[in-house]
Design a protein around this motif. Structure first.
Motif, PDB file in Angstrom:
ATOM      1  N   ASN A 187     207.814  41.747   6.670  1.00 45.33           N
ATOM      2  CA  ASN A 187     208.756  41.368   5.616  1.00 45.33           C
ATOM      3  C   ASN A 187     209.877  42.404   6.028  1.00 45.33           C
ATOM      4  OD1 ASN A 187     208.980  41.714   2.161  1.00 45.33           O
ATOM      5  ND2 ASN A 187     210.066  40.615   3.249  1.00 45.33           N
ATOM      6  N   SER A 210     213.297  37.453   9.260  1.00 44.85           N
ATOM      7  CA  SER A 210     212.834  37.849  10.482  1.00 44.85           C
ATOM      8  C   SER A 210     214.025  38.503  11.319  1.00 44.85           C
ATOM      9  CB  SER A 210     212.448  36.418  11.263  1.00 44.85           C
ATOM     10  OG  SER A 210     212.043  36.441  12.654  1.00 44.85           O
ATOM     11  N   THR A 253     200.103  31.074   1.949  1.00 43.94           N
ATOM     12  CA  THR A 253     200.259  30.130   2.756  1.00 43.94           C
ATOM     13  C   THR A 253     201.787  29.879   3.075  1.00 43.94           C
ATOM     14  OG1 THR A 253     200.478  28.430   1.132  1.00 43.94           O
ATOM     15  CG2 THR A 253     198.407  28.622   1.869  1.00 43.94           C
ATOM     16  N   ASN A 254     202.115  29.803   4.201  1.00 44.12           N
ATOM     17  CA  ASN A 254     203.554  29.535   4.637  1.00 44.12           C
ATOM     18  C   ASN A 254     204.081  28.068   4.028  1.00 44.12           C
ATOM     19  OD1 ASN A 254     203.799  31.729   5.939  1.00 44.12           O
ATOM     20  ND2 ASN A 254     203.137  31.148   7.947  1.00 44.12           N
ATOM     21  N   GLY A 269     201.358  40.369   6.630  1.00 40.92           N
ATOM     22  CA  GLY A 269     202.711  40.023   7.051  1.00 40.92           C
ATOM     23  C   GLY A 269     203.767  40.817   7.088  1.00 40.92           C
ATOM     24  N   ASP A 295     209.638  33.256   7.678  1.00 40.16           N
ATOM     25  CA  ASP A 295     208.467  32.690   7.095  1.00 40.16           C
ATOM     26  C   ASP A 295     208.999  32.617   5.376  1.00 40.16           C
ATOM     27  OD1 ASP A 295     206.833  32.177   9.148  1.00 40.16           O
ATOM     28  OD2 ASP A 295     205.665  33.848   8.534  1.00 40.16           O
ATOM     29  N   ARG A 306     206.815  32.364   2.147  1.00 43.19           N
ATOM     30  CA  ARG A 306     205.615  32.486   1.810  1.00 43.19           C
ATOM     31  C   ARG A 306     205.050  32.198   0.417  1.00 43.19           C
ATOM     32  NH1 ARG A 306     205.399  38.382   4.962  1.00 43.19           N
ATOM     33  NH2 ARG A 306     205.654  37.556   7.060  1.00 43.19           N
ATOM     34  N   GLN A 307     204.061  31.544   0.258  1.00 44.31           N
ATOM     35  CA  GLN A 307     203.736  31.001  -1.095  1.00 44.31           C
ATOM     36  C   GLN A 307     202.388  32.063  -1.519  1.00 44.31           C
ATOM     37  OE1 GLN A 307     204.272  26.919  -2.626  1.00 44.31           O
ATOM     38  NE2 GLN A 307     201.674  27.068  -2.525  1.00 44.31           N
TER      39      GLN A 307
END
Length: 400
Positions: free
Chosen positions: A184, A203, A220-221, A182, A209, A211-212
């Motif tokens: 960053n 972004s 996961t988002n 992803g 996002d 993110r976890q």
């Protein structure tokens, strides 16, 4: 990397004409102490510029002239180290700091920009010795690492440039790293618990996002249902909660596993959570048409602890010591009788004591240029201010 850290970019706008002057080994002429509120004053009422909460209760600021020696024992200064032209990049240990030093090579003219040289060194505060180290080349990544609460994993960011980073989860027992996929753009986040890192990735369009990220590198988002946030300027994670401020200056929190945030405190400009997650230092937003801010301490659920800690026209930096026992902050006020300089709040006693204060005329004021930084033990505090001779100077305070 002003694109990366939203907190510092916002603060640079607000830090204007703050006056700071440190006085070593000198008894302070005044001491500010808090007044314990009655039980009906411990709620989360919003603060007005008059010192009254929205529910009508008073918050008092008491100045005690001629501070007693007993009250100032915890702030006894043993020594001040002066690092000319330098700012602290990182504490490597309790006696070693990595500093960046700026020197003016050629003054600017009407047709030419001034020229500077930049060096990176490690300073041994016990011997005052400095050794120069090689700086990162533009092609090299800048690495930042955040260790989990149990010390078993770390979240690693390798910044390729000031806009993008590669992320990894590192197992500290094996040394192996797992890439986290992803894009960053920001470094806002923190460990939710021993097994989960929360990252506000940012972004180029919108807030991006949340993110976890698990310790195996998968994520996961996380959905945060909040129409009052377009971009996160202040976002942090502490002890199972996500904290952030929205566009209406509300400090909000989100419990793990939930999508709907709750308002913790209203009228917030900035906040800083203590490392033990027990206290939240909050600076308030100025009332419309007025210049001024106040510092209040809350617990983790938004209940006010004690009374008003400090007030002034501007406050730029808040810094908890690693053991959460002290909060360093700076205040600027135009009036000579107001709070000016760097102060220390003791979380156990509720006392606020000045490290030293002074007033300078407009145009000659000095103010913190970088965040206040504590050594790993909390026995030293670094403060960087402007300096007429060496552009900036960092003073490291050794407490007895």
């Amino acid at each position: 990397m002003n694109r990366i850290n939203g907190k510092n970019s916002v603060k640079l706008v607000s830090v204007v004409m703050l006056s700071v002057s440190l006085m070593a080994c000198q008894s302070s002429h005044e001491k500010v102490t808090t007044v314990t509120p009655s039980n009906n004053q411990s709620g989360t009422g919003t603060q007005s510029s008059s010192g009254e909460t929205a529910d009508g209760s008073d918050r008092k600021l008491t100045v005690v002239e001629g501070s007693a020696q007993k009250d100032n024992q915890e702030l006894a200064v043993e020594r001040i180290h002066r690092l000319e032209g330098s700012n602290i990049e990182a504490w490597l240990s309790d006696h070693e700091v990595k500093v960046s030093t700026t020197k003016l090579l050629k003054a600017g003219t009407n047709t030419e920009e001034p020229k500077y040289s930049y060096t990176t060194s490690i300073v041994d505060l016990s011997t005052e010795e400095q050794r120069e180290v090689k700086v990162h080349q533009p092609s090299q990544a800048i690495v930042k690492e955040y260790v989990s609460p149990d010390g078993k994993f770390s979240f690693v960011q390798k910044w390729k440039d000031k806009y993008t980073a590669d992320n990894f989860i590192k197992n500290l027992s094996t040394g192996k790293s797992i890439a986290v996929k992803g894009d960053n753009y920001m470094e806002l986040g923190g460990w939710l618990n021993n097994d989960t890192y929360i990252l506000a990735a940012g972004s180029m369009e919108g807030r991006g996002d949340i993110r976890q990220i698990a310790t195996d590198g998968t994520f996961t988002n996380l959905a945060i249902e909040d129409k009052d946030v377009e971009i996160f300027n202040r976002f942090t994670v502490s002890n199972g909660r996500i904290y952030y401020t929205d566009s209406k200056n509300n400090l909000k929190y989100l419990e793990a596993g939930k999508t709907q945030p709750s308002i913790l405190v209203e009228g917030v400009w900035d906040f800083e959570i203590s490392p033990d997650s027990k206290h939240i230092a909050v600076t308030t937003v100025s009332a419309p048409g007025k210049l001024g801010t106040e510092l209040i301490i809350y617990d983790s659920v938004g209940s006010q602890k004690g009374s008003l800690i400090a007030k002034g026209e501007l406050m730029s930096y808040l810094a908890w010591s690693p053991d959460s026992s002290r909060l360093a902050f700076d205040v600027y006020t135009t009036e000579k009788s107001g709070m000016n300089g760097v102060y220390i709040f003791d979380s156990a006693s509720g006392k606020v004591s000045p490290l030293g204060s002074s007033y300078s005329p407009v145009g000659m004021a000095y103010y913190p240029k970088y965040p206040l930084t504590w050594s790993p033990s909390g026995k030293r505090l670094g403060i960087t201010i402007e300096d007429n001779k060496s552009i900036i100077v960092t003073q490291v305070i050794d407490f007895k």
